[in-house]
Enzyme design. Structure first.
Site, PDB file in Angstrom:
ATOM      1  N   GLY A   1       0.864  -1.176   0.000  1.00  0.00           N
ATOM      2  CA  GLY A   1       0.000   0.000   0.000  1.00  0.00           C
ATOM      3  C   GLY A   1       0.906   1.232   0.000  1.00  0.00           C
ATOM      4  O   GLY A   1       1.852   1.304   0.804  1.00  0.00           O
ATOM      5  N   ALA A   2       0.583   2.187  -0.886  1.00  0.00           N
ATOM      6  CA  ALA A   2       1.511   3.281  -1.173  1.00  0.00           C
ATOM      7  C   ALA A   2       2.089   3.968   0.065  1.00  0.00           C
ATOM      8  O   ALA A   2       3.302   4.070   0.225  1.00  0.00           O
ATOM      9  CB  ALA A   2       0.802   4.297  -2.065  1.00  0.00           C
TER      10      ALA A   2
ATOM     11  N   ARG B   1       9.666  -1.438  -5.007  1.00  0.00           N
ATOM     12  CA  ARG B   1       8.335  -1.290  -5.619  1.00  0.00           C
ATOM     13  C   ARG B   1       8.367  -0.064  -6.537  1.00  0.00           C
ATOM     14  O   ARG B   1       8.116   1.054  -6.082  1.00  0.00           O
ATOM     15  CB  ARG B   1       7.241  -1.101  -4.529  1.00  0.00           C
ATOM     16  CG  ARG B   1       7.052  -2.220  -3.525  1.00  0.00           C
ATOM     17  CD  ARG B   1       6.462  -3.516  -4.078  1.00  0.00           C
ATOM     18  NE  ARG B   1       5.293  -3.451  -4.908  1.00  0.00           N
ATOM     19  CZ  ARG B   1       4.028  -3.463  -4.469  1.00  0.00           C
ATOM     20  NH1 ARG B   1       3.766  -3.495  -3.179  1.00  0.00           N
ATOM     21  NH2 ARG B   1       3.019  -3.464  -5.321  1.00  0.00           N
TER      22      ARG B   1
ATOM     23  N   GLN C   1      -6.286  -8.183  -2.486  1.00  0.00           N
ATOM     24  CA  GLN C   1      -6.232  -7.231  -1.369  1.00  0.00           C
ATOM     25  C   GLN C   1      -7.621  -6.744  -0.948  1.00  0.00           C
ATOM     26  O   GLN C   1      -7.826  -6.393   0.216  1.00  0.00           O
ATOM     27  CB  GLN C   1      -5.381  -6.002  -1.739  1.00  0.00           C
ATOM     28  CG  GLN C   1      -3.906  -6.291  -1.902  1.00  0.00           C
ATOM     29  CD  GLN C   1      -3.531  -6.546  -3.344  1.00  0.00           C
ATOM     30  OE1 GLN C   1      -4.307  -7.145  -4.097  1.00  0.00           O
ATOM     31  NE2 GLN C   1      -2.358  -6.122  -3.756  1.00  0.00           N
TER      32      GLN C   1
ATOM     33  N   ASP D   1      -1.160   5.012  -6.542  1.00  0.00           N
ATOM     34  CA  ASP D   1       0.256   4.733  -6.292  1.00  0.00           C
ATOM     35  C   ASP D   1       1.149   5.805  -6.877  1.00  0.00           C
ATOM     36  O   ASP D   1       2.245   6.052  -6.387  1.00  0.00           O
ATOM     37  CB  ASP D   1       0.632   3.356  -6.835  1.00  0.00           C
ATOM     38  CG  ASP D   1       0.053   2.297  -5.917  1.00  0.00           C
ATOM     39  OD1 ASP D   1      -1.140   1.980  -6.076  1.00  0.00           O
ATOM     40  OD2 ASP D   1       0.771   1.849  -5.008  1.00  0.00           O
TER      41      ASP D   1
ATOM     42  N   LYS E   1      -3.809   0.093  -8.510  1.00  0.00           N
ATOM     43  CA  LYS E   1      -3.849  -1.367  -8.645  1.00  0.00           C
ATOM     44  C   LYS E   1      -4.501  -1.815  -9.955  1.00  0.00           C
ATOM     45  O   LYS E   1      -5.517  -1.260 -10.377  1.00  0.00           O
ATOM     46  CB  LYS E   1      -4.595  -1.943  -7.443  1.00  0.00           C
ATOM     47  CG  LYS E   1      -4.741  -3.442  -7.390  1.00  0.00           C
ATOM     48  CD  LYS E   1      -3.457  -4.196  -7.565  1.00  0.00           C
ATOM     49  CE  LYS E   1      -2.363  -3.788  -6.613  1.00  0.00           C
ATOM     50  NZ  LYS E   1      -1.025  -4.357  -6.956  1.00  0.00           N
TER      51      LYS E   1
HETATM   52  O1  MRU Z   1       0.392  -3.613  -4.753  1.00  0.00           O
HETATM   53  P1  MRU Z   1      -0.212  -2.919  -3.571  1.00  0.00           P
HETATM   54  O2  MRU Z   1      -1.092  -3.803  -2.759  1.00  0.00           O
HETATM   55  O3  MRU Z   1       0.836  -2.202  -2.741  1.00  0.00           O
HETATM   56  O4  MRU Z   1      -1.117  -1.820  -4.241  1.00  0.00           O
HETATM   57  C1  MRU Z   1      -1.957  -1.028  -3.462  1.00  0.00           C
HETATM   58  C2  MRU Z   1      -2.798  -0.107  -4.227  1.00  0.00           C
HETATM   59  O5  MRU Z   1      -2.802  -0.065  -5.435  1.00  0.00           O
HETATM   60  C3  MRU Z   1      -3.582   0.881  -3.435  1.00  0.00           C
HETATM   61  O6  MRU Z   1      -4.796   1.145  -4.016  1.00  0.00           O
HETATM   62  C4  MRU Z   1      -2.760   2.153  -3.379  1.00  0.00           C
HETATM   63  O7  MRU Z   1      -1.467   1.856  -2.943  1.00  0.00           O
HETATM   64  C5  MRU Z   1      -3.316   3.173  -2.514  1.00  0.00           C
HETATM   65  S1  MRU Z   1      -2.898   2.877  -0.844  1.00  0.00           S
HETATM   66  C6  MRU Z   1      -3.173   4.224   0.088  1.00  0.00           C
END
Ligand code: MRU
Length: 327
Positions: free
Chosen positions: A40-41, A73, A171, A212, A223
């Site tokens: 998550g970002a 990431r 998720q 992200d 995502k």
């Molecule tokens: O690959 P992830 O699970 O880290 O991706 C998460 C997402 O795409 C969320 O929607 C995004 O990070 C927003 S989190 C505040």
């Protein structure tokens, strides 16, 4: 952080087990980010900042530690943003730890502002569709997209959430549903390909997703699967909002075409991870052993499909990003 250790929630075990994991050095922290034990970002940003602080405490080569962390990431703008802040401001291990703490605390403050700014979008009776997990787990304590939903519910408004399961890592089904259960928010998990069905039936009032990386022209990487939700929302006349702190905005990316998209291991598509009927955690293969798979972790939603971007500074139209956040 406890001493030199960073302690995180072991997210792949959720919703079945809640366990903390102790990361003993910056290498373990980088590995936890890469393998999505933390994800998550915003949470990636905060964790990376603590990882950088670990590197200062360990006395290792800071440039190498930085590279190790920043490569984990590639799509998440918050990762680089947080690492750059620690590197630019800290001249001692103590300052690095303090900066990491400040970054984590700021995420909480910004997310609460996002909750308050987004609240008017959610009158009582709202049915909101979200994708992936952008809540407590994904952005320290409050989250981005679900933050206004949590606040609306705590204020007694009737709110219902459609939770898109979010293949391949699920998720939505694993994490967003778990968070919503803790908050007591009524919701249903739906298969990723069911969003259009409910939109067309008039059962979705608005969509809110996280981000992200947001480019200067308002294109948003989030995502994988976000893009198709946005196109379907547009087709059905449903407002589509993105919620994110300003640290997710990267004006150095002119458009979504400049955003690097992380390609992850194909096994994430081939295997599903979860709990068996006998309550053991297990991986199960869902595809033929000989099959190969593509696994882009994110997609880009063009600005034209986005109604507004909810930030801690207010709701901005995607076309205003450069003006509002450009240096
Ligand atoms: O690959 P992830 O699970 O880290 O991706 C998460 C997402 O795409 C969320 O929607 C995004 O990070 C927003 S989190 C505040």
């Amino acid at each position: 952080m406890e001493g030199r250790n960073v302690i995180v929630i072991n997210q792949p075990l959720l919703p079945h087990q809640f366990k903390l994991l102790r990361l003993k050095d910056h290498r373990e922290t980088a590995k936890a980010i890469q393998s999505m034990i933390v994800r998550g970002a915003g949470t990636i940003g905060a964790t990376a900042a603590y990882g950088m602080a670990q590197a200062y405490l360990e006395g290792v080569d800071l440039d190498r530690a930085y590279r190790r962390l920043v490569e984990t990431r590639p799509t998440a703008a918050d990762l680089k943003h947080a690492l750059d802040r620690v590197r630019a401001r800290a001249t001692s291990p103590q300052e690095a730890v303090a900066e990491a703490e400040a970054i984590a605390d700021e995420y909480v403050e910004r997310a609460l502002k996002i909750a308050k700014i987004g609240l008017p979008l959610i009158p009582s009776g709202s049915r909101v569709l979200t994708h992936c997990n952008a809540g407590w787990l994904a952005l320290v304590d409050w989250g981005s997209a679900p933050a206004p939903i949590y606040l609306a519910h705590r204020k007694g408004r009737k709110v219902f959430v459609w939770v898109s399961e979010t293949r391949p890592r699920n998720q939505g089904a694993n994490l967003t549903s778990w968070e919503l259960l803790q908050e007591g928010v009524p919701h249903k998990i739906i298969a990723d390909n069911a969003g259009g069905f409910y939109m067309r039936r008039g059962e979705v009032d608005l969509c809110i997703v996280g981000a992200d990386r947001i480019a200067a022209n308002g294109d948003v990487a989030n995502k994988i699967g976000t893009y198709q939700k946005a196109v379907l929302a547009h087709e059905n006349g449903i407002p589509f909002y993105v919620a994110a702190p300003s640290s997710t905005i990267d004006v150095a990316c002119r458009s979504g075409d400049d955003i690097p998209i992380e390609e992850r291991d194909e096994d994430e598509v081939h295997y599903i991870y979860g709990q068996t009927a006998g309550q053991k955690m297990a991986r199960v293969r869902v595809s033929p052993m000989q099959a190969s798979a593509g696994n882009p972790a994110f997609d880009v939603t063009p600005a034209r499909y986005i109604t507004g971007i909810i930030t801690e500074r207010g709701i901005v139209r995607p076309g205003e990003i450069r003006k509002q956040f450009g240096k």
